[in-house]
Design a protein around this motif. Structure first.
Motif, short mmCIF file in Angstrom:
data_model
loop_
_atom_site.label_atom_id
_atom_site.label_comp_id
_atom_site.label_asym_id
_atom_site.label_seq_id
_atom_site.Cartn_x
_atom_site.Cartn_y
_atom_site.Cartn_z
N GLN A 3 39.68 46.91 41.66
CA GLN A 3 39.37 45.48 41.57
C GLN A 3 39.47 45.00 40.12
OE1 GLN A 3 38.86 43.34 43.98
NE2 GLN A 3 38.98 44.88 45.59
N LEU A 4 38.98 45.84 39.22
CA LEU A 4 39.00 45.48 37.79
C LEU A 4 40.45 45.39 37.31
CD1 LEU A 4 37.62 45.00 35.08
CD2 LEU A 4 37.39 47.45 34.81
N LYS A 7 42.00 42.27 38.64
CA LYS A 7 41.46 41.08 37.95
C LYS A 7 42.11 40.91 36.58
CE LYS A 7 38.44 40.99 35.09
NZ LYS A 7 38.56 40.86 33.63
N LEU A 215 30.97 43.37 32.30
CA LEU A 215 31.73 44.45 32.95
C LEU A 215 30.95 45.76 32.94
CD1 LEU A 215 35.46 44.20 31.82
CD2 LEU A 215 34.42 43.45 33.94
N TYR B 101 35.31 34.73 33.30
CA TYR B 101 36.68 34.81 32.79
C TYR B 101 37.32 33.44 32.84
CZ TYR B 101 35.95 39.73 32.68
OH TYR B 101 35.44 40.95 32.36
N LEU B 104 40.46 32.47 34.94
CA LEU B 104 40.35 32.55 36.40
C LEU B 104 39.57 31.35 36.92
CD1 LEU B 104 39.47 36.33 36.94
CD2 LEU B 104 41.71 35.27 36.71
N PHE B 112 35.91 38.52 42.28
CA PHE B 112 36.04 39.77 41.53
C PHE B 112 34.69 40.48 41.41
CE2 PHE B 112 35.26 41.47 37.18
CZ PHE B 112 35.83 42.72 37.40
N PHE B 113 33.65 39.74 41.03
CA PHE B 113 32.35 40.40 40.84
C PHE B 113 31.77 40.89 42.17
CE2 PHE B 113 32.63 38.27 36.73
CZ PHE B 113 32.24 39.31 35.91
N ARG B 115 33.42 41.85 44.88
CA ARG B 115 34.16 43.03 45.33
C ARG B 115 33.83 44.24 44.46
NH1 ARG B 115 38.19 42.24 48.98
NH2 ARG B 115 37.75 44.44 49.36
N SER B 116 33.62 43.97 43.16
CA SER B 116 33.28 45.09 42.26
C SER B 116 31.91 45.67 42.58
CB SER B 116 33.30 44.62 40.79
OG SER B 116 34.58 44.23 40.44
#
Lengths: 391, 257
Positions: A3-4, A7, A215, B101, B104, B112-113, B115-116
């Protein structure tokens, strides 16, 4: 981790600076620069070829006419200089291109040629050499005729050994040798430049924007995070290098077929897709090496600007092995196959020529892959240090 | 629920570093010493302290970014020790830098967050829809973050911090630089988290916000815990009639007896 990676990729594709270095540079800017450079060189050379060479002959002219022999050459024009003007002064003033001082008679004649050796496209020296050879040959014939020799006998005496040349190199190898010196250099430097900006953006840039902390809070290990970033930078480097190869192939084909250059056409026909794939496969570990180095530097820097300063220095590191590999006379052997980056450059050269030894190629893949793995591992360890991430 | 015991952290610093000399031990700067506190579900803890007191280090330790030299951080389900991924899955963090971000869109950020943090595609879409309604993101959810106003960004950042429905939420000076409307939205969000039974840690310099939201107060000064207790205990301890006066007293007098 995936995913990272996705992205980061999506984010980078929305950055014009990345698109410039990754896509425009190999597809348009580099070929355009090369075309402009080649065109300018050809134009200068052509213009120099068409320019008349001004010369002056001084000294004893009895027995043979140097001036007459020089005048038979196209593009030579005699100038008469003032007797007190030295050849050096005349050359510096630009009044003449060459001054020839002759003394003595054959077989004991001496010629002193004054010319500017720094001029790359100077034809004067070559023309004088030709005139000297013609005059010497006619003197030889005269002497041999006096001995009662026929023309055929004179020919045999003048050229007692006839050299016949038979090259085993085909057009592919000949062209490959010519471009093999520069192809790895261009591809790897484009790969390096394709890695730099993304590396700064997703390392130091993230630190500066404060997103790196976010992150680090994700349920990922730092190692996974760094691997995703190295993979992304290696991808951009590889895409840049691949586009460069495709672009060069495309432009070369266009030039060869557009201008009807048969030798290049034949050489290109002997290239196959598999050759290009092997070149790209060889570039791949080099891209991981570049990505690991760049990410280590980028994570160390406190800010985008600081990273840019470090990258200027880092950009010079791969130059030495690439330069060594491009030197004339350097051939693939076991030692060169073990030197990082030089081995990749030499492998690309051999693949371009179509003379790659498969044993060496496998050795180079193993060597470059191992170096890439070690560097990636070191970078991961480096970036796990709090002193690096939170400088 | 969260329990923090004897948390200590020191950093290696170079000679030129501008750090208080009394916390320096050779090349090592003692950023935190034996910080302990606990927080229950549905409770808001206010984290106070002067600049350089150790608040950011505390939050970084609590968020799992930094590893403590000693001490424990635990929730009901996981520990920040060792492989802290399970711990981090329960954690939402909103910092001043927003953590978004810019190239985006808001939706892409949230996706993104989510799914992460391990949410499925379906769960992600449900969460985004829910947060979009709660935080009024729908007007700008498909716009890039760089195009948004400060208030919009802050709402998007809250969505980012809450997208995986964390049990422990940390807000690091979330109202700094915001106008009154955006500030109210953030404070309202913290209140909602409290109502939902989440544990909230809230670092701020604004005493009115502490008074409004916090159940207990933790004061860190020079890397040490100076006070931990309710507002009433804080006022009583330092014989003050306001939080500002109590905090001033706390920072001047040092560790409460």
């Amino acid at each position: 981790m995936w995913q990272l990676y996705l992205k980061e990729l999506l984010e980078l594709t929305r950055d014009r600076r990345v698109m410039m270095t990754m896509i425009l540079t190999p597809l348009v800017i580099m070929p355009a620069l090369m075309a402009i450079g080649a065109g300018a060189t050809a134009a200068i050379a052509s213009s120099k070829q068409q320019q008349a060479i001004n010369y002056e002959v001084r000294g004893e002219l009895d027995g043979y006419s140097v001036v007459a022999a020089l005048n038979k050459q196209k593009g030579l024009q005699r100038q008469t200089l003032a007797p007190d003007l030295s050849p050096q002064e005349a050359l510096q003033q630009g009044t003449v291109d060459i001054v020839l001082e002759v003394s003595g008679e054959m077989p004991n004649a001496t010629w002193l040629l004054h010319y500017n050796g720094a001029e790359v496209f100077s034809r004067g020296e070559r023309l004088v050499e030709r005139v000297k050879a013609d005059l010497a040959k006619s003197w030889h014939r005269k002497q041999l005729a006096q001995q009662g020799m026929t023309d055929d006998q004179q020919d045999q005496w003048l050229e007692p050994i006839k050299l016949q040349k038979q090259s085993i190199a085909d057009e592919r190898e000949t062209i490959g040798e010519a471009i093999g010196g520069i192809l790895p250099y261009i591809m790897l430097l484009v790969a390096l430049s394709g890695a730099i900006y993304p590396a700064i953006d997703i390392g130091a840039g993230e630190k500066e924007r404060g997103t790196l902390e976010t992150l680090l809070m994700l349920p990922l290990t730092t190692a996974e995070l760094v691997i995703a970033k190295i993979a992304l930078v290696a991808t951009t480097a590889f895409v840049a290098a691949a586009l460069m190869l495709i672009s060069l192939t495309g432009w070369s084909a266009a030039a060869a077929y557009g201008l009807g250059i048969e030798v290049v056409q034949e050489a290109m026909q002997s290239f196959q897709i598999v050759d290009l794939m092997l070149i790209l496969l060889t570039v791949m570990p080099a891209c991981v090496i570049f990505a690991s180095l760049m990410m280590a530097i980028s994570f160390y820097a406190r800010s985008f600007k600081e990273a840019q300063n470090y990258m200027g220095f880092a950009f010079t590191i791969p130059f030495l092995p690439l330069l060594l590999a491009s030197l004339p006379g350097i051939e693939m052997d076991f030692v060169w196959a073990m030197i990082p980056l030089s081995n990749v450059a030499l492998a690309i050269k051999e693949l371009a020529k179509g003379t790659m030894n498969w044993g060496y190629l496998v050795l180079i893949w193993l060597n470059a892959g191992f170096i890439a793995w070690v560097l990636a591992k070191l970078t991961i360890g480096w970036c796990q240090r709090e002193q690096v991430l939170f400088r | 629920m969260m329990r923090v015991e004897n948390l200590s952290k020191r950093f290696k610093v170079d000679k030129k570093a501008n750090v208080p000399k009394d916390r320096l031990d050779g090349k090592w700067f003692q950023a935190l010493s034996n910080i302990s506190f606990d927080a229950k579900s549905g409770e808001v803890i206010g984290l106070l302290g002067a600049n350089g007191a150790g608040k950011t280090t505390t939050l970084r330790l609590l968020s799992g970014i930094l590893k403590a030299d000693s001490g424990n951080i635990e929730t009901d389900l996981a520990s920040a020790e060792g492989d802290s991924r399970d711990y981090r899955r329960q954690l939402g963090f909103l910092s001043g830098s927003k953590g978004l971000y810019e190239r985006l869109t808001v939706r892409e950020n949230l996706n993104f967050f989510a799914r992460s943090y391990g949410l499925t595609s379906e769960q992600t879409n449900q969460q985004i829809d829910k947060l979009s309604q709660q935080l009024n993101l729908s007007d700008f959810i498909d716009r890039k973050v760089i195009e948004l106003s400060t208030g919009m960004r802050q709402r998007a950042a809250i969505g980012r911090a809450l997208v995986h429905d964390p049990q422990l939420v940390i807000f690091d000076e979330p109202t700094t630089g915001l106008d009154i409307v955006a500030t109210e939205q953030v404070l309202s969000c913290i209140e909602q988290q409290k109502q939902a039974g989440k544990t909230v840690l809230f670092a701020t310099h604004h005493m009115d916000e502490v008074q409004l939201l916090c159940d207990r107060i933790l004061v860190i000064h020079q890397g040490q815990r100076n006070f931990f207790g309710t507002e009433a205990e804080f006022l009583s301890q330092y014989q003050a009639d306001s939080l500002v006066a109590a905090l001033r007293g706390c920072l001047q007098l040092g560790v409460a007896k």
